[in-house]
Scaffold this active site. Structure first.
Site, PDB file in Angstrom:
ATOM      1  N   HIS A 194      -7.411  -5.830   0.129  1.00  0.00           N
ATOM      2  CA  HIS A 194      -6.253  -4.940   0.087  1.00  0.00           C
ATOM      3  C   HIS A 194      -5.023  -5.488   0.821  1.00  0.00           C
ATOM      4  O   HIS A 194      -3.921  -5.505   0.277  1.00  0.00           O
ATOM      5  CB  HIS A 194      -6.621  -3.575   0.661  1.00  0.00           C
ATOM      6  CG  HIS A 194      -5.509  -2.580   0.635  1.00  0.00           C
ATOM      7  ND1 HIS A 194      -4.923  -2.150  -0.534  1.00  0.00           N
ATOM      8  CD2 HIS A 194      -4.849  -1.950   1.647  1.00  0.00           C
ATOM      9  CE1 HIS A 194      -3.962  -1.289  -0.265  1.00  0.00           C
ATOM     10  NE2 HIS A 194      -3.887  -1.151   1.056  1.00  0.00           N
TER      11      HIS A 194
ATOM     12  N   SER B 124       0.818  -1.210   0.000  1.00  0.00           N
ATOM     13  CA  SER B 124       0.000   0.000   0.000  1.00  0.00           C
ATOM     14  C   SER B 124       0.859   1.271   0.000  1.00  0.00           C
ATOM     15  O   SER B 124       1.628   1.495  -0.916  1.00  0.00           O
ATOM     16  CB  SER B 124      -0.962  -0.038   1.195  1.00  0.00           C
ATOM     17  OG  SER B 124      -1.960   0.944   1.081  1.00  0.00           O
TER      18      SER B 124
ATOM     19  N   ASP C 197     -10.180  -4.768  -4.149  1.00  0.00           N
ATOM     20  CA  ASP C 197      -9.432  -3.917  -3.228  1.00  0.00           C
ATOM     21  C   ASP C 197     -10.286  -2.692  -2.937  1.00  0.00           C
ATOM     22  O   ASP C 197     -10.638  -1.941  -3.850  1.00  0.00           O
ATOM     23  CB  ASP C 197      -8.094  -3.510  -3.876  1.00  0.00           C
ATOM     24  CG  ASP C 197      -7.161  -2.771  -2.929  1.00  0.00           C
ATOM     25  OD1 ASP C 197      -7.655  -2.082  -2.023  1.00  0.00           O
ATOM     26  OD2 ASP C 197      -5.942  -2.855  -3.116  1.00  0.00           O
TER      27      ASP C 197
END
Length: 268
Positions: free
Chosen positions: A229, A101, A200
């Site tokens: 995610h 991320s 996601d």
């Protein structure tokens, strides 16, 4: 919320191979979200049986309170990553940078500025699904924080330990980091292995498109069909760990980062 430093703080696995690995966690999270990924990579070995050093730093403003995160800016995250990069470079000939991320955006930004042997990115944050986040620099003057965004995980038994509130001041800094990472993509020549979840709720698919289209280096994308995610803690965790370990092992044995990584992931 209480964060145990032994679980959520800086982690380091020493090694003596030619490659060192830097693993970066995501926004509002801690090292616990990527620690199993880091351990799997540490199990890679070269022809002599040597393992890579793996460093998993806790980024500034994380692992304490969301109020602390609200005081940080993206330069502090960048500088902390730089410090760990140079620590690994002092011990190893090559450094691979991994990021989940926001950690992926930091990895891209670092690879644009320094010599990196490869990038391993899990749902890198170069585009967010929440369009309102783009206005956080304005909204932060009215609303200090919003409910937390962590634990986007399909596996019901798993939970990511994150802040229960997300400071909008920090979201504004995340946006600045993302813009900087996108701007520097043409300077990224290192090969990249990008893991992308089928569903996601935090990072948009445009993130992978940007890396494919603008990065100067070769990019291989590995699909994660059964994860949200935080794929490093989800059903496809094994795919991420197996392909990442193989990629680092390839480098240590004189092969390319993505050599057979896709085939290895498909069989995981």
């Amino acid at each position: 919320m209480s964060f145990d430093p032994a679980t959520h703080g800086h982690q380091f696995f020493p090694g003596s191979a030619s490659v060192g690995v830097l693993v970066l966690h995501g926004f509002t999270s801690t090292t616990a979200s990527v620690i199993e990924w880091a351990r799997a990579i540490h199990h890679a070995d070269d022809a002599a049986g040597h393992h890579p050093s793996v460093s998993v730093p806790l980024l500034p403003g994380h692992g304490t309170s969301w109020e602390d995160l609200a005081k940080e800016n993206w330069h502090a995250w960048r500088d902390a990553v730089d410090e760990e990069y140079w620590r690994l470079r002092s011990r190893h000939d090559h450094v691979v940078v991994c990021g989940l991320s926001m950690g992926g955006a930091l990895a891209v930004q670092l690879a644009a500025r320094y010599r990196v042997a490869g990038l391993l990115l899990v749902n890198p944050a170069l585009a967010l699904t929440n369009r309102a986040a783009a206005y956080s620099h304005i909204a932060r003057h009215v609303v200090t924080s919003v409910p937390g965004i962590g634990s986007d995980i399909k596996r019901p038994s798993e939970g990511e330990v994150t802040y229960d509130r997300t400071p909008l001041a920090a979201v504004a800094q995340l946006n600045l980091l993302i813009r900087q990472a996108i701007k520097t993509l043409p300077a990224v020549s290192a090969p990249a292995l990008v893991f992308r979840s089928a569903e996601d709720h935090v990072v948009a698919g445009a993130s992978v498109d940007l890396i494919r289209e603008r990065s100067a280096g070769p990019v291989e994308v590995i699909a994660l069909p059964n994860s949200f995610h935080v794929a490093t803690m989800d059903y496809d965790q094994g795919i991420v760990e197996t392909a990442s370990r193989q990629a680092v092992q390839n480098l240590m044995r004189g092969l390319g980062l993505t050599h057979s990584a896709g085939e290895v992931a498909a069989s995981a």
